[in-house]
Motif scaffolding. Structure first.
Motif, mmCIF file in Angstrom:
data_model
loop_
_atom_site.group_PDB
_atom_site.id
_atom_site.type_symbol
_atom_site.label_atom_id
_atom_site.label_comp_id
_atom_site.label_asym_id
_atom_site.label_seq_id
_atom_site.Cartn_x
_atom_site.Cartn_y
_atom_site.Cartn_z
ATOM 1 N N LYS A 150 0.848 -1.192 0.000
ATOM 2 C CA LYS A 150 0.000 0.000 0.000
ATOM 3 C C LYS A 150 0.878 1.234 0.000
ATOM 4 N N LEU A 151 0.410 2.256 -0.721
ATOM 5 C CA LEU A 151 1.140 3.511 -0.797
ATOM 6 C C LEU A 151 1.015 4.238 0.534
ATOM 7 N N ASP A 152 2.161 4.577 1.114
ATOM 8 C CA ASP A 152 2.209 5.299 2.373
ATOM 9 C C ASP A 152 3.426 6.212 2.321
ATOM 10 N N ALA A 153 3.184 7.520 2.441
ATOM 11 C CA ALA A 153 4.268 8.507 2.380
ATOM 12 C C ALA A 153 5.077 8.338 1.082
ATOM 13 N N ALA A 154 4.365 8.194 -0.037
ATOM 14 C CA ALA A 154 4.947 8.075 -1.378
ATOM 15 C C ALA A 154 5.781 6.808 -1.572
ATOM 16 N N ARG A 155 5.577 5.791 -0.717
ATOM 17 C CA ARG A 155 6.285 4.525 -0.842
ATOM 18 C C ARG A 155 5.279 3.379 -0.831
ATOM 19 N N LEU A 156 5.461 2.409 -1.714
ATOM 20 C CA LEU A 156 4.642 1.202 -1.669
ATOM 21 C C LEU A 156 5.250 0.272 -0.624
#
Length: 186
Positions: A150-156
């Motif tokens: 999941k995308l979180d803070a521009a990171r998957l």
């Protein structure tokens, strides 16, 4: 002697590739070629598509599309196995009958081979991260599992790996449940 720099390929270059039953994709201007998926891959895809379509028929929150092109930039064009886009986001992510922006959910089914695993688990994950894909599932028939990012803070970020009798769920599809073993019921 000076280093030789290879030019980045573009979507126009991709359009000139032969129609030879291979899958041609561009990631950061690099060409990735893979053979057409085999029958087990397509059966897993069908199982996923049927489960998601059945859910969406009773909960019409978005649109499911198998095997359509996604052109994110002049140097990035791929063909995800399955894409889901929420209804309200459809107009912002589709242009000229292609996906062109961050999708809600992308699902890739691993094909056999080290290069295919590396492409989907690393290279495509980085691409999808770069272009703001909200959720990315990697279906691994060999290990009978589904890895969810999941995308979180521009990171998957890897958030779960579902196996066997565990049920895949997602906030994108409230109430959706799919037992992992059902995917591999060929």
């Amino acid at each position: 002697m000076a280093a030789r720099i290879e030019p980045l390929l573009t979507v126009a270059d991709l359009d000139s590739c032969p129609d030879d039953n291979n899958r041609y994709e561009l990631i950061d201007g690099e060409l990735f070629v893979s053979r057409a998926p085999g029958i087990p891959h397509q059966r897993v895809l069908l199982n996923l598509e049927v489960a998601l379509s059945n859910y969406l028929s009773g909960h019409p929150v978005g649109i499911l599309v198998p095997g359509a092109g996604a052109i994110f930039s002049n140097h990035d064009a791929v063909i995800p196995d399955l894409v889901f886009v929420r209804n309200e986001r459809w107009p912002e992510v589709v242009s000229n009958n292609k996906f062109t922006a961050g999708l809600d959910l992308v699902i890739e089914i691993l094909s056999p081979g080290k290069e295919n695993r590396e492409r989907d688990l690393l290279v495509k994950r980085q691409l999808y991260e770069k272009f703001g894909i909200g959720e990315y599932w990697v279906v691994d028939s060999e290990n009978r599992s589904v890895k969810v990012y999941k995308l979180d803070a521009a990171r998957l970020q890897s958030v779960a790996t579902f196996r066997d009798s565990e049920e895949i769920t997602t906030d994108l599809l409230p109430g959706f449940r799919l037992t992992v073993s059902a995917l591999f019921n060929l």
